[in-house]
Design a protein around this motif. Structure first.
Motif, PDB file in Angstrom:
ATOM      1  N   ALA A  19       0.595   4.943   6.149  1.00 13.53           N
ATOM      2  CA  ALA A  19       0.587   3.171   6.441  1.00 13.53           C
ATOM      3  C   ALA A  19       2.196   2.900   5.985  1.00 13.53           C
ATOM      4  O   ALA A  19       2.287   1.733   6.704  1.00 13.53           O
ATOM      5  CB  ALA A  19       0.078   2.324   5.754  1.00 13.53           C
ATOM      6  N   ALA A  64       6.317  -5.038  -6.419  1.00 12.91           N
ATOM      7  CA  ALA A  64       5.235  -5.240  -4.515  1.00 12.91           C
ATOM      8  C   ALA A  64       5.410  -3.994  -3.674  1.00 12.91           C
ATOM      9  O   ALA A  64       4.397  -3.132  -3.523  1.00 12.91           O
ATOM     10  CB  ALA A  64       6.235  -6.379  -3.903  1.00 12.91           C
ATOM     11  N   LEU A  83       8.307  -7.337   1.638  1.00 20.12           N
ATOM     12  CA  LEU A  83       8.852  -7.018   1.347  1.00 20.12           C
ATOM     13  C   LEU A  83      10.690  -7.127   2.401  1.00 20.12           C
ATOM     14  O   LEU A  83      11.426  -6.989   2.282  1.00 20.12           O
ATOM     15  CB  LEU A  83       8.950  -5.635   2.061  1.00 20.12           C
ATOM     16  CG  LEU A  83       7.847  -5.212   0.704  1.00 20.12           C
ATOM     17  CD1 LEU A  83       7.157  -3.908   1.169  1.00 20.12           C
ATOM     18  CD2 LEU A  83       9.061  -4.777  -0.467  1.00 20.12           C
ATOM     19  N   LEU A 143      -2.915  -5.987   6.467  1.00 20.76           N
ATOM     20  CA  LEU A 143      -2.867  -5.392   5.703  1.00 20.76           C
ATOM     21  C   LEU A 143      -1.692  -5.457   5.646  1.00 20.76           C
ATOM     22  O   LEU A 143      -0.142  -5.458   4.657  1.00 20.76           O
ATOM     23  CB  LEU A 143      -3.503  -4.334   5.509  1.00 20.76           C
ATOM     24  CG  LEU A 143      -3.555  -3.285   3.825  1.00 20.76           C
ATOM     25  CD1 LEU A 143      -3.548  -4.166   2.239  1.00 20.76           C
ATOM     26  CD2 LEU A 143      -4.167  -2.464   3.635  1.00 20.76           C
ATOM     27  N   LYS A 176       1.328  14.856  20.581  1.00 15.82           N
ATOM     28  CA  LYS A 176       1.512  14.569  19.114  1.00 15.82           C
ATOM     29  C   LYS A 176       1.300  15.933  17.853  1.00 15.82           C
ATOM     30  O   LYS A 176       1.517  16.367  17.571  1.00 15.82           O
ATOM     31  CB  LYS A 176       0.347  13.487  18.741  1.00 15.82           C
ATOM     32  CG  LYS A 176       0.468  13.318  17.234  1.00 15.82           C
ATOM     33  CD  LYS A 176      -0.865  12.361  17.327  1.00 15.82           C
ATOM     34  CE  LYS A 176      -1.671  11.673  15.540  1.00 15.82           C
ATOM     35  NZ  LYS A 176       0.080  11.433  14.707  1.00 15.82           N
ATOM     36  N   LEU A 188      -3.109   0.750  -1.239  1.00 15.37           N
ATOM     37  CA  LEU A 188      -3.156   1.944   0.369  1.00 15.37           C
ATOM     38  C   LEU A 188      -3.915   3.462   0.165  1.00 15.37           C
ATOM     39  O   LEU A 188      -4.686   3.795   0.767  1.00 15.37           O
ATOM     40  CB  LEU A 188      -1.617   2.009   1.020  1.00 15.37           C
ATOM     41  CG  LEU A 188      -0.931   1.687   1.588  1.00 15.37           C
ATOM     42  CD1 LEU A 188       0.135   1.026   1.953  1.00 15.37           C
ATOM     43  CD2 LEU A 188      -1.252   0.218   2.056  1.00 15.37           C
ATOM     44  N   ALA A 189      -3.662   3.487  -1.399  1.00 18.16           N
ATOM     45  CA  ALA A 189      -4.027   4.733  -1.963  1.00 18.16           C
ATOM     46  C   ALA A 189      -5.420   4.535  -2.397  1.00 18.16           C
ATOM     47  O   ALA A 189      -6.024   5.534  -1.833  1.00 18.16           O
ATOM     48  CB  ALA A 189      -3.499   5.158  -3.116  1.00 18.16           C
ATOM     49  N   LEU A 190      -5.822   3.613  -2.362  1.00 19.30           N
ATOM     50  CA  LEU A 190      -7.417   3.019  -3.090  1.00 19.30           C
ATOM     51  C   LEU A 190      -8.538   3.378  -2.177  1.00 19.30           C
ATOM     52  O   LEU A 190      -9.264   4.417  -2.397  1.00 19.30           O
ATOM     53  CB  LEU A 190      -7.768   2.037  -3.385  1.00 19.30           C
ATOM     54  CG  LEU A 190      -7.097   1.246  -4.850  1.00 19.30           C
ATOM     55  CD1 LEU A 190      -7.590   0.123  -4.870  1.00 19.30           C
ATOM     56  CD2 LEU A 190      -7.763   2.103  -6.116  1.00 19.30           C
ATOM     57  N   TYR A 211      -4.820   4.635  10.111  1.00 18.84           N
ATOM     58  CA  TYR A 211      -3.728   3.200  10.252  1.00 18.84           C
ATOM     59  C   TYR A 211      -3.574   2.818  11.666  1.00 18.84           C
ATOM     60  O   TYR A 211      -2.940   3.382  12.218  1.00 18.84           O
ATOM     61  CB  TYR A 211      -2.279   3.530   9.469  1.00 18.84           C
ATOM     62  CG  TYR A 211      -2.993   3.872   8.248  1.00 18.84           C
ATOM     63  CD1 TYR A 211      -3.564   3.075   7.117  1.00 18.84           C
ATOM     64  CD2 TYR A 211      -2.775   4.574   7.607  1.00 18.84           C
ATOM     65  CE1 TYR A 211      -3.568   2.817   5.886  1.00 18.84           C
ATOM     66  CE2 TYR A 211      -3.260   5.057   6.002  1.00 18.84           C
ATOM     67  CZ  TYR A 211      -3.901   4.638   5.176  1.00 18.84           C
ATOM     68  OH  TYR A 211      -4.043   4.250   3.489  1.00 18.84           O
ATOM     69  N   ASN A 212      -4.755   2.379  12.759  1.00 15.94           N
ATOM     70  CA  ASN A 212      -4.594   1.849  13.967  1.00 15.94           C
ATOM     71  C   ASN A 212      -3.936   0.205  13.766  1.00 15.94           C
ATOM     72  O   ASN A 212      -4.668  -0.604  13.001  1.00 15.94           O
ATOM     73  CB  ASN A 212      -5.575   2.342  14.802  1.00 15.94           C
ATOM     74  CG  ASN A 212      -5.278   2.390  16.216  1.00 15.94           C
ATOM     75  OD1 ASN A 212      -4.447   2.296  16.415  1.00 15.94           O
ATOM     76  ND2 ASN A 212      -6.238   2.633  17.183  1.00 15.94           N
ATOM     77  N   GLY A 242      10.353  -7.002  -6.298  1.00 14.14           N
ATOM     78  CA  GLY A 242      10.391  -5.804  -5.205  1.00 14.14           C
ATOM     79  C   GLY A 242       9.772  -4.158  -5.626  1.00 14.14           C
ATOM     80  O   GLY A 242       9.363  -4.189  -5.329  1.00 14.14           O
ATOM     81  N   ILE A 261       1.877  -6.568   3.435  1.00 18.13           N
ATOM     82  CA  ILE A 261       2.297  -6.145   2.640  1.00 18.13           C
ATOM     83  C   ILE A 261       3.668  -5.724   3.075  1.00 18.13           C
ATOM     84  O   ILE A 261       4.874  -5.968   1.983  1.00 18.13           O
ATOM     85  CB  ILE A 261       2.504  -4.558   2.506  1.00 18.13           C
ATOM     86  CG1 ILE A 261       0.980  -4.467   2.089  1.00 18.13           C
ATOM     87  CG2 ILE A 261       3.636  -3.854   1.613  1.00 18.13           C
ATOM     88  CD1 ILE A 261       0.158  -3.599   1.268  1.00 18.13           C
ATOM     89  N   PHE A 319      -0.972   8.099  -4.845  1.00 22.87           N
ATOM     90  CA  PHE A 319      -1.796   6.724  -5.899  1.00 22.87           C
ATOM     91  C   PHE A 319      -3.199   7.324  -5.988  1.00 22.87           C
ATOM     92  O   PHE A 319      -3.624   6.529  -6.761  1.00 22.87           O
ATOM     93  CB  PHE A 319      -1.343   5.434  -5.592  1.00 22.87           C
ATOM     94  CG  PHE A 319      -0.494   5.211  -5.626  1.00 22.87           C
ATOM     95  CD1 PHE A 319       0.636   4.299  -6.799  1.00 22.87           C
ATOM     96  CD2 PHE A 319       0.973   5.837  -4.644  1.00 22.87           C
ATOM     97  CE1 PHE A 319       2.310   4.037  -6.666  1.00 22.87           C
ATOM     98  CE2 PHE A 319       2.334   4.884  -4.857  1.00 22.87           C
ATOM     99  CZ  PHE A 319       2.651   4.448  -5.808  1.00 22.87           C
ATOM    100  N   VAL A 368      -8.799   8.372  16.568  1.00 21.25           N
ATOM    101  CA  VAL A 368      -7.622   8.127  17.555  1.00 21.25           C
ATOM    102  C   VAL A 368      -7.612   8.021  18.939  1.00 21.25           C
ATOM    103  O   VAL A 368      -7.310   9.259  18.835  1.00 21.25           O
ATOM    104  CB  VAL A 368      -6.060   8.240  16.758  1.00 21.25           C
ATOM    105  CG1 VAL A 368      -5.714   9.486  16.882  1.00 21.25           C
ATOM    106  CG2 VAL A 368      -5.131   7.516  17.324  1.00 21.25           C
ATOM    107  N   VAL A 402       1.266   4.802  15.342  1.00 22.10           N
ATOM    108  CA  VAL A 402      -0.526   4.819  14.779  1.00 22.10           C
ATOM    109  C   VAL A 402      -0.596   5.670  14.366  1.00 22.10           C
ATOM    110  O   VAL A 402      -0.601   6.997  15.201  1.00 22.10           O
ATOM    111  CB  VAL A 402      -1.536   3.287  15.643  1.00 22.10           C
ATOM    112  CG1 VAL A 402      -0.472   2.352  15.440  1.00 22.10           C
ATOM    113  CG2 VAL A 402      -0.918   4.504  16.228  1.00 22.10           C
ATOM    114  N   ALA A 434       1.339  -2.118  -3.439  1.00 25.76           N
ATOM    115  CA  ALA A 434       1.217  -1.961  -1.586  1.00 25.76           C
ATOM    116  C   ALA A 434       0.842  -0.497  -1.998  1.00 25.76           C
ATOM    117  O   ALA A 434      -0.022  -0.082  -1.205  1.00 25.76           O
ATOM    118  CB  ALA A 434       2.565  -2.212  -1.210  1.00 25.76           C
ATOM    119  N   GLY A 435       1.486   0.630  -2.518  1.00 24.04           N
ATOM    120  CA  GLY A 435       0.886   1.895  -2.875  1.00 24.04           C
ATOM    121  C   GLY A 435      -0.513   2.080  -3.271  1.00 24.04           C
ATOM    122  O   GLY A 435      -0.724   2.398  -2.389  1.00 24.04           O
ATOM    123  N   ALA A 436      -0.476   1.294  -4.772  1.00 23.67           N
ATOM    124  CA  ALA A 436      -1.603   1.383  -5.207  1.00 23.67           C
ATOM    125  C   ALA A 436      -2.811   0.700  -3.955  1.00 23.67           C
ATOM    126  O   ALA A 436      -3.361   1.355  -3.944  1.00 23.67           O
ATOM    127  CB  ALA A 436      -1.664   0.019  -6.360  1.00 23.67           C
TER     128      ALA A 436
END
Lengths: 731, 341
Positions: A588, B6, A531, A523, B65, B14-16, A671-672, B3, A527, A32, B55, A667, B10-12
């Motif tokens: 996320a 939504a 859902l 956030l 990780k 997050l991507a911004l 996105y923590n 749905g 969301i 996106f 992190v 996490v 949601a995707g938009a």
């Protein structure tokens, strides 16, 4: 042109557009973000499916062939059972091929060395992206449309598509990850197969030893099991005591009791453990009072199973109460009155009539206590002592210096085995018995009061435990305002400023350390909540209102995901979604997916319960008047389901904020989540900031729950105000 | 259907934020959260064009990780934490070689990490193993000040000592390896068995013992001395001690991840964080380790390594997988088996 052809045209057009325009593979910078548009010609990985096939990626050819076959069928064959059957086959073949090629070709070529030896080298491929998702949905639609043309479920394409998509989603987000755990157990980190780790761990005496029966140390599996049994027993008994006091005594503070039960649900899980150390640890406040008063040294009894048990009983008793109150209220007074008319005294009535009728509630409360205790991660982390429980052992076998994924997989399997057996045992025990006492006949009686020899001890226990809970929560509030716990008890706002400070010196700046994770948490929770509610209620509607073969199994498998502990979910998501074909770690999306599919069962339960109160004639009336089932759901059912919607929204929102066991693994830098951040603070001994942050979360949750209530609104059945809804009990 | 809308919304949403930033750096920070935040903040001030996603993890977590993501790395750079997992990652070729222009400014012990690993990792700070004890608690109970490893075996200390579990903590593994190098393997395990009688709890996290000691939940915690200093500076009655027989040390390290998405930004951070200016800031964030840059200003609280009797810690040998596995297995069999409650 009929409806069958119209909807087929629509999905064919969608998949054709996707193949021509959307990048088939995952875009690393984010789909996106649209950054990929600029470089789409330079990078072959960004090309849409058709271009990929032309460029020689042979794994696309079957996909294209199947789509072409669907187009040919649409043009050549009229709709009907015969075309339907072929469409189902095409869809199934498409999904199977996509899964097979996605799982066998990884980023650097074949995932399995066997395939490389037989078929030769192949170019690697990234994870599925927008194009692949549309294609996957297209094949799923082919299956459901085909079924509709064959006349299944009266040819209702909406219902069939909902079922097919739900099965696909549950398959991808619940069963595929669990499967990955088992595969991960047999894999080295570079992907090659080895059974060495599993063989070593599965017989490890540290897991299975029963030496404690003879005075030694038991393995972690048995200790966790033992702890879960103790916690479940204690929280069920205490929950029953609270429920009895609330319904069958003249106890004056019933409203207060209800309030008390909400608190632990909105408390981040390890906070109770933290408050207990401040209260009862070796230098805790209460410990020091007792030691000063009696001169007896209490020491470190809190650390270990005792402490974890105490914290868990504090946390889970209110949940048991919520489950039991409905059942205790639901036992019909006429039964009790009948018993008393037949000259049974109050004790006999209680013992032989009321209590047996509460059995399903007790079993449910016990099951929830057992599973929650098994899955609990926060309290054992804070109060663990030297040995851990399964959930913390899983965590440390992944993150600790031993980093042994196969050990984690074995432990996760053990944990899953325990919770699923409890779940199955409860289903078996309760099935085939009737506990219904509320019938259609008027039922004007009131509940008999508790027998006196029972009521005094029960009230005593409830008051004692209730005040203990209040003290623990006061500690939590207080702890956020004290400079340094255990050293300097002067009051300060420093912790709040450090966590939530705002710097106004050059414009508006969120300078507090907590803001970043706080906004992410909000956030994601906001969301995930709608859902979860949507998916849960849709599933509930399907289960309550539609009849389809395999419905029992479908419902059972959905409910089963409730019995999978969070730690196991976290591990399995990391293992499943870190590599192509589906790659979501570090985004996320993985957190949202985790919350939606973890909390959905509660929405399903709430939906089924609420739907069973609505008479089917409402739907039929709407259908007869010409609305299709989608419209019926939207315009008739949903407005009547408002209490269930609120409950599902609130539950999923709260769980998204307070859960920790799964989140810890998911996490990422970007996105923590708040709970993961707070655990870090606790590990570093910054109790003040951790508690300040938790208190803010609690306040925010209360505010948002109120907001949901206002947004969704009340259900208006008739002019007089509706009776209080049972939705709380569902949560 | 709602749905679907939504999901798209949601995707938009997050991507911004992702679209707004040009350059990115994904940092795993395996040190105290305060230091990690301070580093990120300072880097953001000097390099406003690069947005850092930090992190915090323990060093074991970080290694797990990075190893789990080896086929598809999500991280660019890994800063801090004991040197062993960094060396392990270098041996697994999870990290990539880089010869920084800053190498000339560093102490020799920092460069030794680079030499051992073929420039795949480098020292950023070092810390000396020791312990911190609660002076008030010791005074109240009339206990004698523990100055040597041998003092810890005093039966009066029963239930007072905490140390981490070497299976989960790099600190405790350093302690185990130190004792083996100091005494010889069999003697070290005999010592640990005796010590076990005094140990109240084997914690999971390396620095937890001294935090428990600070709050009086234990009497003494075996940790890196800079962790004890942090508690002391915060005002707790903790006194750091360097054992008289000699002790080992860690080299906190930094590595670039092989095949990461932002190698250039990672190198900018790498060179920046080795600078004297940044390293002089560390004490302000409550980190009292010894800086690797020769020109960095030492904190008044930091341990002076010249005043401590240090053993010649063999990082190559005790960081190797076989040696590590052997010692941990033996610890599990002889000490850990008795420890799990």
């Amino acid at each position: 042109m009929n409806a069958d052809n119209r909807r087929l045209d629509r999905v064919l057009a969608a998949v054709a557009l996707a193949l021509l325009l959307l990048p088939w593979y995952r875009v690393r910078s984010g789909f996106f973000g649209l950054d990929w548009l600029a470089e789409v010609f330079g990078k072959p990985d960004l090309w849409p499916g058709l271009a990929q096939a032309a460029a020689g990626r042979w794994q696309f050819w079957p996909v294209l062939a199947l789509i072409a076959a669907a187009v040919w069928l649409r043009l050549r064959t009229p709709s009907g059972p015969r075309r339907g059957r072929t469409l189902v086959w095409l869809g199934a073949a498409g999904l199977a091929w996509m899964a097979a090629q996605g799982l066998s070709i990884g980023t650097r070529g074949w995932n399995w060395s066997l395939l490389e030896r037989t078929l030769g080298e192949v170019a690697g491929q990234p994870a599925f992206g927008a194009g692949a998702i549309v294609a996957g949905l297209f094949f799923t639609c082919l299956i459901s449309f085909g079924k509709a043309e064959r006349g299944a479920l009266k040819g209702d394409a909406f219902v069939l598509t909902s079922i097919a998509v739900l099965i696909l989603l549950v398959g991808v987000f619940v069963f595929y990850p669990i499967l990955s755990i088992f595969i991960g157990a047999f894999q080295d980190f570079d992907g090659s197969f080895t059974a060495e780790g599993v063989l070593r761990n599965i017989v490890d005496p540290k897991i299975w030893s029963l030496a404690c029966l003879g005075g030694g140390n038991c393995g972690v599996a048995w200790r966790t099991f033992f702890l879960a049994i103790c916690t479940a027993t204690a929280s069920t008994l205490l929950g029953l005591a609270f429920a009895l006091v609330a319904t069958r005594t003249g106890f004056p503070f019933k409203k207060g009791l209800r309030l008390l039960t909400v608190l632990p649900i909105i408390t981040p899980p390890f906070v109770v453990g933290l408050a207990l150390t401040m209260l009862l640890g070796r230098s805790g406040t209460l410990t020091q009072w007792i030691e000063a008063a009696t001169g007896y040294e209490l020491g470190r009894w809190l650390y270990g199973l005792t402490g974890i048990w105490l914290a868990q009983v504090l946390s889970f008793t209110p949940i048991a109460f919520l489950v039991l109150i409905g059942v205790v209220e639901g036992v019909s007074p006429s039964m009790e009155e009948a018993s008393q008319t037949l000259r049974a005294d109050r004790w006999r009535t209680f013992r032989h009539v009321s209590l047996p009728l509460m059995a399903p509630g007790l079993a449910n409360a016990f099951l929830i206590g057992f599973i929650e205790s098994m899955a609990d991660f926060g309290n054992p982390l804070v109060l663990g002592g030297s040995g851990g429980v399964l959930s913390t052992e899983i965590f440390f076998s992944v993150v600790g210096a031993q980093n042994d994924p196969s050990r984690a997989a074995v432990l996760a399997t053990v944990l899953l085995g325990f919770t699923l057996s409890a779940f199955l045992a409860q289903r078996l025990w309760l099935s085939g018995r009737s506990y219904a006492t509320v019938g259609g006949k008027g039922d004007g009686g009131t509940h008999a009061l508790l027998p006196r020899r029972l009521s005094w001890p029960v009230v005593g226990v409830v008051v004692a435990w209730g005040s203990f809970t209040v003290v623990v929560y006061l500690m939590i509030v207080f702890g956020g305002f004290v400079k340094l716990w255990g050293l300097d008890h002067s009051l300060t706002l420093d912790h709040y400023i450090r966590a939530f400070g705002i710097d106004l010196s050059d414009g508006w700046r969120w300078s507090g350390v907590a803001w970043n994770s706080f906004w992410t948490t909000m956030l994601i929770a906001l969301i995930a909540a709608p859902l979860t509610a949507a998916v849960g209620l849709l599933t509930g509607w399907l289960i309550a209102r539609q009849r389809f073969p395999g419905k029992g199994l479908f419902e059972f498998l959905l409910m089963m995901s409730f019995a999978i502990p969070g730690t196991v979910i976290g591990i399995s998501y990391i293992m499943a979604f870190n590599l192509p074909p589906i790659q979501m770690t570090g985004t996320a999306l993985i957190l949202i997916a985790c919350f939606v599919f973890r909390n959905m069962p509660v929405g399903v339960r709430g939906g089924v319960a609420a739907m069973s109160q609505l008479d089917g004639s409402l739907d039929e009336a709407s259908l007869t008047l010409g609305a299709d089932s989608g419209r019926t759901l939207r315009r008739v059912i949903l407005p009547l389901l408002r209490p269930a919607i609120t409950a599902a929204l609130v539950y999923s929102f709260v769980r998204a904020i307070t859960s920790i066991s799964a989140v810890v693994f998911l996490v990422s830098a970007k996105y923590n989540m708040a709970t993961a951040y707070i655990v870090g603070l606790v590990e570093n001994g910054q109790y003040g900031v951790a508690i300040a942050y938790s208190s803010v979360l609690i306040v925010v949750m209360i505010a948002v729950i109120g907001l949901f209530q206002v947004l969704v609104g009340e259900r208006r059945l008739r002019r007089r105000p509706a009776p209080p809804s049972p939705s709380e009990a569902a949560a | 259907m709602t749905g679907r809308t939504a999901i798209i919304l949601a995707g938009a949403a997050l991507a911004l934020p992702a679209a707004a930033q040009a350059a990115e750096l994904n940092l795993i920070c395996a040190a105290d959260v305060v230091i990690c935040e301070r580093l990120t903040e300072e880097f953001g001030k000097t390099h406003p064009d690069i947005s850092v996603n930090m992190v915090r993890m323990s060093s074991g977590e970080a290694y797990a990780k990075i190893r789990a993501e080896s086929r598809n790395p999500q991280t660019d750079i890994w800063w801090g934490g004991t040197g062993d997992p960094h060396l392990q990652a270098a041996a697994d070729e999870l990290t990539t070689p880089y010869e920084s222009p800053m190498q000339a400014e560093l102490h020799d012990w920092a460069l030794s990490q680079a030499r051992v690993s073929g420039n795949r990792t480098i020292g950023v700070y070092s810390g000396v193993l020791g312990w911190g004890y609660n002076t008030e608690h010791f005074a109240a109970k009339g206990l004698k000040e523990p100055l040597c490893w041998a003092d810890l075996l005093d039966p009066a200390l029963k239930g007072e000592i905490q140390i981490a579990d070497p299976n989960s903590s790099g600190t405790a593994y350093t302690a185990l390896a130190t004792l083996v190098q100091l005494m010889g393997e069999d003697e070290a395990f005999a010592y640990l068995k005796q010590l076990h009688a005094n140990v109240a709890q084997y914690t999971k996290s390396g620095s937890a013992p001294v935090k428990a000691a600070a709050r009086g939940e234990a009497g003494l915690g075996i940790v890196f001395m800079h962790d004890a200093v942090t508690q002391q500076v915060e005002g707790f009655p903790i006194k750091p001690v360097a054992p008289c027989e000699g002790t080992g040390y860690e080299i906190g390290s930094m590595s670039l991840i092989e095949g990461s998405a932002n190698p250039d930004e990672a190198k900018i951070f790498y060179d920046w964080v080795l600078g004297a200016e940044v390293q002089s800031l560390m004490p302000e964030a409550g980190s009292y380790q010894i800086a690797s840059n020769k020109a960095a200003k030492p904190s008044e609280h930091a341990i002076d390594p010249s005043a401590v009797k240090l053993i010649d810690y063999d990082f190559a040998e005790y960081g190797s997988a076989e040696r590590r596995k052997h010692l941990l297995a033996r610890w599990d069999a002889e000490i850990g088996g008795a420890a799990s409650e």
